[in-house]
Design a protein around this motif. Structure first.
Motif, mmCIF file in Angstrom:
data_model
loop_
_atom_site.group_PDB
_atom_site.id
_atom_site.type_symbol
_atom_site.label_atom_id
_atom_site.label_comp_id
_atom_site.label_asym_id
_atom_site.label_seq_id
_atom_site.Cartn_x
_atom_site.Cartn_y
_atom_site.Cartn_z
ATOM 1 N N SER A 1 37.345 43.166 39.130
ATOM 2 C CA SER A 1 36.454 42.692 40.200
ATOM 3 C C SER A 1 37.004 43.098 41.559
ATOM 4 O O SER A 1 36.245 43.516 42.449
ATOM 5 C CB SER A 1 36.296 41.173 40.123
ATOM 6 O OG SER A 1 35.680 40.781 38.919
ATOM 7 N N TRP A 2 38.308 42.983 41.744
ATOM 8 C CA TRP A 2 38.906 43.380 43.022
ATOM 9 C C TRP A 2 38.852 44.889 43.218
ATOM 10 O O TRP A 2 38.714 45.360 44.340
ATOM 11 C CB TRP A 2 40.349 42.871 43.083
ATOM 12 C CG TRP A 2 40.433 41.379 43.087
ATOM 13 C CD1 TRP A 2 39.440 40.501 43.442
ATOM 14 C CD2 TRP A 2 41.548 40.566 42.702
ATOM 15 N NE1 TRP A 2 39.861 39.196 43.316
ATOM 16 C CE2 TRP A 2 41.151 39.200 42.860
ATOM 17 C CE3 TRP A 2 42.831 40.836 42.247
ATOM 18 C CZ2 TRP A 2 42.006 38.138 42.569
ATOM 19 C CZ3 TRP A 2 43.684 39.780 41.955
ATOM 20 C CH2 TRP A 2 43.278 38.447 42.125
ATOM 21 N N ALA B 1 35.378 45.672 44.470
ATOM 22 C CA ALA B 1 34.942 44.914 45.644
ATOM 23 C C ALA B 1 34.617 45.785 46.860
ATOM 24 O O ALA B 1 33.644 45.487 47.572
ATOM 25 C CB ALA B 1 36.000 43.871 46.007
ATOM 26 N N ARG C 1 40.892 39.050 36.963
ATOM 27 C CA ARG C 1 40.156 39.396 38.187
ATOM 28 C C ARG C 1 40.370 40.825 38.665
ATOM 29 O O ARG C 1 39.723 41.262 39.620
ATOM 30 C CB ARG C 1 40.591 38.438 39.305
ATOM 31 C CG ARG C 1 40.342 36.961 39.006
ATOM 32 C CD ARG C 1 38.913 36.585 39.208
ATOM 33 N NE ARG C 1 38.640 35.194 38.820
ATOM 34 C CZ ARG C 1 37.459 34.613 38.937
ATOM 35 N NH1 ARG C 1 36.443 35.295 39.447
ATOM 36 N NH2 ARG C 1 37.279 33.367 38.550
ATOM 37 N N GLN D 1 31.255 38.684 40.599
ATOM 38 C CA GLN D 1 32.269 37.873 41.283
ATOM 39 C C GLN D 1 32.439 38.278 42.738
ATOM 40 O O GLN D 1 32.877 37.468 43.575
ATOM 41 C CB GLN D 1 33.622 37.997 40.566
ATOM 42 C CG GLN D 1 33.589 37.729 39.080
ATOM 43 C CD GLN D 1 33.018 36.381 38.716
ATOM 44 O OE1 GLN D 1 33.454 35.348 39.244
ATOM 45 N NE2 GLN D 1 32.036 36.374 37.805
ATOM 46 N N VAL D 2 32.114 39.527 43.072
ATOM 47 C CA VAL D 2 32.327 40.031 44.429
ATOM 48 C C VAL D 2 31.057 40.619 45.030
ATOM 49 O O VAL D 2 31.092 41.173 46.134
ATOM 50 C CB VAL D 2 33.446 41.094 44.442
ATOM 51 C CG1 VAL D 2 34.787 40.462 44.112
ATOM 52 C CG2 VAL D 2 33.154 42.232 43.458
ATOM 53 N N ARG E 1 27.520 41.198 46.846
ATOM 54 C CA ARG E 1 27.009 40.673 48.118
ATOM 55 C C ARG E 1 25.788 39.805 47.928
ATOM 56 O O ARG E 1 25.616 38.786 48.613
ATOM 57 C CB ARG E 1 26.659 41.853 49.040
ATOM 58 C CG ARG E 1 26.249 41.467 50.447
ATOM 59 C CD ARG E 1 25.743 42.671 51.211
ATOM 60 N NE ARG E 1 24.501 43.193 50.657
ATOM 61 C CZ ARG E 1 23.838 44.229 51.164
ATOM 62 N NH1 ARG E 1 24.326 44.869 52.210
ATOM 63 N NH2 ARG E 1 22.716 44.642 50.618
ATOM 64 N N ALA F 1 30.803 44.624 47.405
ATOM 65 C CA ALA F 1 30.623 43.650 48.485
ATOM 66 C C ALA F 1 29.816 44.220 49.648
ATOM 67 O O ALA F 1 29.399 43.469 50.534
ATOM 68 C CB ALA F 1 31.995 43.185 48.989
#
Length: 505
Positions: A83-84, A87, A80, A64-65, A67, A91
């Motif tokens: 995922s955060w 990140a 979520r 979800q995050v 790159r 990412a």
């Protein structure tokens, strides 16, 4: 009585500038708790980090995050939060090693924070032993560096319960009041349903127990839960037609929420199975579950010990009830088992268990062999848990190597970004190949129609993966077959490549 004894530290102290004595006590407490967190972090880096690959659920969360990879389908039960949390690393770099190290160090810091919150409620030696018991479990070691939400709910539950008790005991302890709301919100971001089962006993305690009645506490619990639930609720309205529709779909994916006692399944899963669904195999490793059978006895012993030392009864009782509340839905309402589901319950139940173990040698002074027997039993338990953690990590390394070889083979056969992967292990293979994963409607992760994936296959390289010699789906019947490198389970499988997947000339 000396501060180093197993009596409770003074609770309900008004906040004031720390004296030299307070600072010395903090240093002593830190010297006892920090090594537990440090050993936990080191054990993860040695056992659970090197060479391990992302699991199926992890891949969904990280994608979800990430790159360099399209996001995988995000099903109804998921939230979520994890995922955060990943990140900042996912990412920036595709390195699984960097992600593992980041999470391992973060988990060690979270453990230290959660135990530190309790230092005004329970004796620090008991907290250190509880930390050792919890982090010594193979699921705690395995999931520390993994991008999975359950362990983070465990840290949040331990922190929230400690902050709740401190805020109830001392109305001037504003950091504890704020910490209660923040920890509940964090748990709700990670696992919305778990946050409900955490808030429920705390809210009931605040309403029923006179010593815990403080008007601000129910408000903070509600505010924290609603804040953490907000993204999930908004997404339910945007993507699922409402909260009830999303809850219904989440229940379907989990096999239906109802009366499904799963005690036996959870016991069998402790032999190193990360998912027991269906859990119909024999209990082939009974030694791995003995601690689980002993845990209720230790919790009961801890409650008895707390009752005899009345200053400990309230925090131990609240921790026990909250732990049982967090365990109840997974033991009674979900018809399969995964050891990670019970991590939040374990994080709280080890507190009374540790108190029981800490008091046993003192209660048996006339029997010096008791201390020796306890130490030997604990050493054997921890050794077995470390071996199980190492076994699970070895399986992950084998799977990572196999899936990497599959992705490389597909790349040689013309499956290069932008591309689509469907079928068996589509999520993990697609992530490694830089493709999107799509499953045709009908399963838990259905996200596209057969006509839709056929249309995609006309525009970009597309492949469907099948195992055990099964035939390809009807919509891929004319695609060319190609054998794939074997997975660790040894079952044969192959790729069916759309005409748009052409090897480079």
């Amino acid at each position: 009585m000396a501060r180093d004894s197993l009596t409770a530290p003074p609770a309900g102290r008004a906040l004031r500038p720390p004296s030299a004595q307070d600072r010395a006590a903090r240093r002593r407490d830190l010297a006892r708790l920090a090594p537990v967190a440090a050993v936990y972090g080191l054990a993860q880096l040695v056992l659970a980090v090197p060479g391990t690959g992302l699991g199926w659920d992890e891949t969904v969360y990280v994608s979800q995050v990430a790159r360099d990879a399209p996001a995988a389908f995000f099903s109804a039960p998921r939230a979520r939060g994890i995922s955060w949390l990943v990140a900042p690393v996912a990412a920036v770099t595709p390195s699984v090693l960097a992600l593992r190290v980041y999470l391992a160090l973060l988990a060690a810091a979270a453990l230290l924070l959660a135990l530190w919150v309790w230092r005004r409620l329970l004796p620090v030696p008991v907290l250190a032993l509880a930390g050792l018991l919890f982090t010594g479990l193979w699921p705690t070691l395995t999931y520390g560096p993994q991008a999975m939400p359950n362990l983070w709910v465990a840290f949040a539950a331990l922190t929230a319960t400690g902050c709740f008790l401190r805020a109830a005991a001392d109305r001037s302890d504003r950091p504890a009041l704020a910490g209660t709301g923040v920890a509940v919100a964090f748990a709700a971001l990670m696992r919305p349903a778990d946050a409900f089962w955490l808030v429920l006993p705390l809210a009931c305690a605040a309403a029923v127990v006179p010593a815990l009645r403080r008007p601000a506490l129910p408000a903070v619990l509600a505010a924290g839960a609603l804040t953490g639930w907000a993204p999930w609720l908004v997404e339910a309205h945007l993507n699922y037609g409402g909260v009830l529709a999303r809850l219904h779909r989440a229940g379907e994916i989990q096999g239906g929420i109802g009366w499904h006692p799963a005690f036996w399944d959870h016991l069998r899963a402790l032999g190193g199975r990360t998912l027991c669904r269906p859990c119909d195999g024999p209990w082939s490793q009974p030694l791995t579950g003995l601690w689980w059978l002993a845990l209720p006895l230790l919790v009961a012993g801890g409650l008895v010990a707390a009752y005899r030392g009345t200053e400990l009864l309230r925090p131990v009782l609240v921790a026990t009830v909250a732990g049982l509340s967090l365990a109840a839905p997974y033991l009674l309402m979900v018809g399969y088992a995964a050891p990670r589901f019970l991590l939040p319950a374990y994080a709280l139940l080890v507190l009374p268990a540790a108190l029981c173990l800490a008091r046993l040698p003192g209660a048996s002074r006339r029997h010096p062999f008791v201390r020796t027997a306890l130490c030997l039993a604990l050493a054997a338990h921890l050794t077995l848990q470390l071996l199980l953690a190492a076994t699970v990590a070895a399986r992950s390394r084998d799977m990572r190597a196999a899936l990497t070889a599959v992705a490389a083979e597909l790349h040689r056969r013309g499956v290069r970004p932008p591309c689509v992967v469907s079928g068996e292990e589509a999520v993990r293979v697609a992530f490694r190949a830089g493709c999107a994963s799509r499953q045709v409607y009908g399963g838990h992760d259905g996200s596209i129609s057969s006509a839709g994936i056929t249309a995609l296959a006309a525009r970009m390289p597309t492949v469907v993966l099948v195992k055990d010699g099964a035939a390809p789906p009807r919509w891929a019947g004319g695609w060319r077959p190609h054998p794939l490198p074997a997975l660790p389970d040894g079952r044969p499988w192959r790729a069916y490549l759309a005409p748009s997947a052409r090897p480079a000339g």
